[in-house]
Design an enzyme around this catalytic site. Structure first.
Site, mmCIF file in Angstrom:
data_model
loop_
_atom_site.group_PDB
_atom_site.id
_atom_site.type_symbol
_atom_site.label_atom_id
_atom_site.label_comp_id
_atom_site.label_asym_id
_atom_site.label_seq_id
_atom_site.Cartn_x
_atom_site.Cartn_y
_atom_site.Cartn_z
ATOM 1 N N GLY A 218 0.825 -1.193 0.000
ATOM 2 C CA GLY A 218 0.000 0.000 0.000
ATOM 3 C C GLY A 218 0.863 1.248 0.000
ATOM 4 O O GLY A 218 2.016 1.239 -0.421
ATOM 5 N N ILE A 222 4.552 2.632 6.630
ATOM 6 C CA ILE A 222 4.764 1.204 6.879
ATOM 7 C C ILE A 222 5.092 0.444 5.593
ATOM 8 O O ILE A 222 6.091 -0.292 5.550
ATOM 9 C CB ILE A 222 3.564 0.587 7.620
ATOM 10 C CG1 ILE A 222 3.501 1.149 9.046
ATOM 11 C CG2 ILE A 222 3.669 -0.938 7.657
ATOM 12 C CD1 ILE A 222 2.269 0.725 9.826
ATOM 13 N N GLU A 241 -2.212 -3.071 -6.841
ATOM 14 C CA GLU A 241 -3.145 -2.086 -7.395
ATOM 15 C C GLU A 241 -2.447 -0.741 -7.573
ATOM 16 O O GLU A 241 -2.648 -0.046 -8.553
ATOM 17 C CB GLU A 241 -4.390 -1.941 -6.528
ATOM 18 C CG GLU A 241 -4.191 -1.345 -5.167
ATOM 19 C CD GLU A 241 -5.511 -1.209 -4.403
ATOM 20 O OE1 GLU A 241 -6.405 -2.052 -4.616
ATOM 21 O OE2 GLU A 241 -5.632 -0.273 -3.609
ATOM 22 N N LEU A 316 -7.575 0.788 10.705
ATOM 23 C CA LEU A 316 -7.836 1.746 11.775
ATOM 24 C C LEU A 316 -8.029 1.044 13.109
ATOM 25 O O LEU A 316 -7.613 1.545 14.151
ATOM 26 C CB LEU A 316 -9.068 2.585 11.433
ATOM 27 C CG LEU A 316 -8.924 3.474 10.193
ATOM 28 C CD1 LEU A 316 -10.275 4.073 9.805
ATOM 29 C CD2 LEU A 316 -7.913 4.573 10.445
ATOM 30 N N GLY A 339 -8.869 -2.054 -2.389
ATOM 31 C CA GLY A 339 -8.510 -3.411 -2.780
ATOM 32 C C GLY A 339 -8.069 -4.296 -1.630
ATOM 33 O O GLY A 339 -7.576 -5.400 -1.861
#
Length: 435
Positions: A218, A222, A241, A316, A339
């Protein structure tokens, strides 16, 4: 080429002329993700609405990049914004009640556009026309093909800074209704600051990733930390993605060569890209980069074809069952499913694959734990308890898949911030989860 150039010139006009000639009240417009947006078109539509020339225009968007007029209160009821994955401006408008959100998986968006939405207008920012008369949608494979399928009117902003991605959807000049040129530098994302917590989480995840793995990362500190920690690995692949700078750096250092991927061997596959100008230059005319439609890229069946698929995403909060909320704080809208669940499902179906949901153990200045007994009332579940695999914080890795509810609770409490562990243990006992 002369005939193509003449056709180009015949369709070239100002953005205001394009709005005046081709948009009618009640029009439904669609735009792909990230760099596809044309703020000039949106502002021209807003100005026409304020002059009373247009009304009831709907604009569907993903990953909104600015305070576009359809997310401003003064246009409520006249210029409708529908966000399929939100950032700050759309998020605020949705929570304030003058814009709308579309619940969906990212992989389903092309099908939803084709079957239900059918926008008649496609708006896109594209690379300059090539000698064959084609424009590339550049950094967006994503949903552009679906928009082309439904749109009767195609409005293009031509930007020489947009890279030409060789496999991204191509639009021929004969398909175009109107175009205008605007050579503005592309939006760039500042490099994420990797703090001590992110670096520690990144190192935990990197230890779980063997040579020859295929990666989905992503965006943020991190994932960037994971990328930094993987630079000593070998024969990694990328199928993701979103393509980011950390992935480009893994290619440049030789850790990623895509050599062990069973499909698209030797190629990096992504649905869209967002990052630095250096990364956009890397994509330009690069035969090793494939920007493809998201309904293929994010299909769990496609993902699962890759052995040792490793998916890294954020959250979250996570409850004792392993339910992951990544898109709301209670009932307050934050983003969208995107995704995440696509890659979680694909990774756990991949031979040797793993999925990681990673986050700092606390929020709000360490006043709240992200590991919770129950999700905040109204929270939206992004990844179900039945799909979740690894949860990672700066205190370690909790492997949940194949574990009972009691085992899951104990594993999650062990990676929660120490100051919340007693409270969480008490809650688990009160719920008769830990006896």
């Amino acid at each position: 080429m002369e005939n193509l150039q003449a056709l180009y010139e015949s369709k070239k006009m100002t953005v205001e002329e394009a709005v005046s000639r081709f948009l009618k009240s009640g029009a439904v417009c669609g735009t792909d993700i990230g760099l596809a947006h044309s703020p000039r078109l949106y502002e021209a539509v807003g100005a026409a609405i304020q002059r009373g020339e247009l009304d009831n225009i709907t604009q569907h968007t993903l990953l909104d990049t600015a305070a576009f007029p359809f997310y401003r209160e003064e246009f409520a009821g006249k210029y409708h914004g529908v966000s399929w994955f939100s950032q700050g401006f759309a998020r605020k408008a949705i929570n304030a009640g003058f814009a709308d959100a579309m619940p969906c998986y990212y992989r389903d968006i092309p099908g939803l556009f084709r079957q239900y939405i059918r926008p008649e207008v496609m708006v896109a920012s594209v690379s300059p026309m090539d000698k064959h008369g084609y424009f590339s949608t550049g950094c967006d494979g994503s949903i552009s093909a679906a928009l082309l399928d439904s749109a009767k009117i195609i409005l293009l902003e031509v930007n020489r800074h947009m890279p030409r991605a060789l496999t991204a959807p191509q639009i021929h000049i004969s398909q175009v209704s109107a175009l205008w040129e605007h050579d503005e530098p592309l939006r760039v994302l500042p490099a994420a600051k990797i703090d001590e917590v992110s670096a520690r989480i990144g190192s935990y995840i990197a230890e779980e990733i063997p040579d020859g793995s295929v990666l989905q990362l992503g965006i943020g500190a991190i994932p960037d930390a994971v990328g930094m920690a993987l630079k000593e690995k070998h024969h990694l692949g990328i199928h993701t993605e979103m393509f980011t700078d950390s992935m480009m750096e893994l290619i440049e250092c030789g850790a990623v060569d895509n050599s062990e991927k069973p499909i698209h061997t030797g190629k990096t596959v992504a649905a869209f890209a967002l990052g630095s100008q250096r990364m956009y230059d890397f994509i330009d005319d690069n035969p090793m980069m494939e920007m493809l439609p998201v309904d293929y890229v994010n299909d769990p069946a496609t993902i699962a074809k890759h052995p040792k698929f490793m998916s890294i995403n954020a959250a979250l909060e996570v409850d004792f069952y392993g339910q992951v909320c990544a898109e709301s704080i209670g009932t307050r809208h934050i983003s969208g499913t995107g995704g995440q669940s696509d890659y979680v499902r694909g990774a756990i179906q991949s031979p040797g694959g793993k999925s990681f949901i990673a986050f700092a153990s606390t929020a709000m200045g360490e006043s709240a734990s992200r590991v919770v007994a129950t999700l905040t009332p109204g929270a939206q579940v992004s990844t179900s308890k039945n799909d979740v695999d690894h949860i990672v914080t700066e205190y370690g890795v909790a492997k949940l898949r194949g574990k009972t509810l009691s085992q899951r609770a104990k594993a999650l409490i062990a990676i929660a911030h120490p100051k919340f562990r007693d409270e969480l243990t008490f809650a688990a006992k009160k719920q008769n989860i830990i006896i």
